[in-house]
Write an enzyme that holds these catalytic residues in place. Sequence first.
Site, PDB file in Angstrom:
ATOM      1  N   GLU A  51       0.863  -1.184   0.000  1.00 40.35           N
ATOM      2  CA  GLU A  51       0.000   0.000   0.000  1.00 40.35           C
ATOM      3  C   GLU A  51       0.899   1.232   0.000  1.00 40.35           C
ATOM      4  OE1 GLU A  51      -2.734   2.533   3.142  1.00 40.35           O
ATOM      5  OE2 GLU A  51      -2.698   0.344   3.357  1.00 40.35           O
TER       6      GLU A  51
ATOM      7  N   ARG B 140       0.917  10.404   0.509  1.00 37.45           N
ATOM      8  CA  ARG B 140       1.391  11.405   1.472  1.00 37.45           C
ATOM      9  C   ARG B 140       2.581  12.202   0.936  1.00 37.45           C
ATOM     10  NH1 ARG B 140       1.015   8.099   7.263  1.00 37.45           N
ATOM     11  NH2 ARG B 140      -1.112   7.305   6.934  1.00 37.45           N
TER      12      ARG B 140
ATOM     13  N   THR C  97      -4.313   6.302   1.967  1.00 32.75           N
ATOM     14  CA  THR C  97      -4.565   7.698   2.330  1.00 32.75           C
ATOM     15  C   THR C  97      -5.281   8.428   1.191  1.00 32.75           C
ATOM     16  OG1 THR C  97      -2.432   7.578   3.497  1.00 32.75           O
ATOM     17  CG2 THR C  97      -3.588   9.648   3.586  1.00 32.75           C
TER      18      THR C  97
ATOM     19  N   LYS D  24     -11.038  -1.317   6.862  1.00 35.89           N
ATOM     20  CA  LYS D  24      -9.843  -0.955   7.606  1.00 35.89           C
ATOM     21  C   LYS D  24     -10.269  -0.427   8.977  1.00 35.89           C
ATOM     22  CE  LYS D  24      -6.147   2.558   7.326  1.00 35.89           C
ATOM     23  NZ  LYS D  24      -5.500   3.517   6.419  1.00 35.89           N
TER      24      LYS D  24
END
Length: 220
Positions: free
Chosen positions: A54, A58, A82, A142
Site C-alpha cells: 500500500e 502522502r 490515504t 480498515k
Amino acid sequence: MDERVDERVSERVVERVDGVLGVSPVIPVVVIEDSADAVPLAQALLRGGVGIIEITLRTPAALAAIEMVADQVPEMLVGAGTVITPSQVEAVTAAGAGFIVTPGAPDGVLRAALGSGLPLLAGASTITEMMRLAEHGLGAMKFFPAEASGGRDYLAAVAGPLPHLRFCPTGGITPATAPSYLALPSVACVGGSWLTPRSAITEGAWHEIEALARDTAALR
C-alpha cells in the site's frame, strides 16, 4: 448515486476485496519520497514472500510510484492508501492501483471509490461507521487508527454485535502486537509500516526489507 446502482457496485467490489485480504498477513504501508525507490522496494518485498504493498498518497512521488510498480512489477498487488478525495480516486485508478484504502468514508469519497470498481478498504473506527459501511455492502474494512481506537480488545468486543464483519487493523501495530490481532477470527490481515523502514528505503538496504518481509510472511 442511485442506491440500487450503489448496491450492484458494492457487490463487485466485495467479491474482489477478499483477494486483497488474503495475499499476506501484513499489508506493508509505505511512504515513498523518491519514486525511483518504488520498484526495488516492491521487488524486495516479493523476494521475501509479501506480494502486496500500500503506497500512501502522502508525498508528491506517490502516484508515480504506484504507476511504476503496477507497470514494472506486475506480480505485486499495489494499492493506494490515504485516499481522501474523489479526485484522488480518479488519479490512483488511472495510475494502475489494484485497490484503494481510505482513512475514513465520507459520502463523496465512498461513492467515488465504489464507482471505481476497485477493491476498497474503507476506514472506520466506531461501530456506527462500521455499520454504515456494512449498509453499502462492505463486509471488510480498515480499522484505523487501530491502537489509538482501542486496539485488539476493542475489535474483540465489536465481534459480539457485528460478527459478520472482517477487518484490516492499521495504525500503531508492531511485530510484537500483530500476532494478537491476527489471532482474532474477525481479523483478515493487518497493516504495518515496520516492513519498510524509511532509513532502509533511503539507504537502499533492500536486503533488510527482504528479511523483514520473510519474517512477516511467516506470521501465518
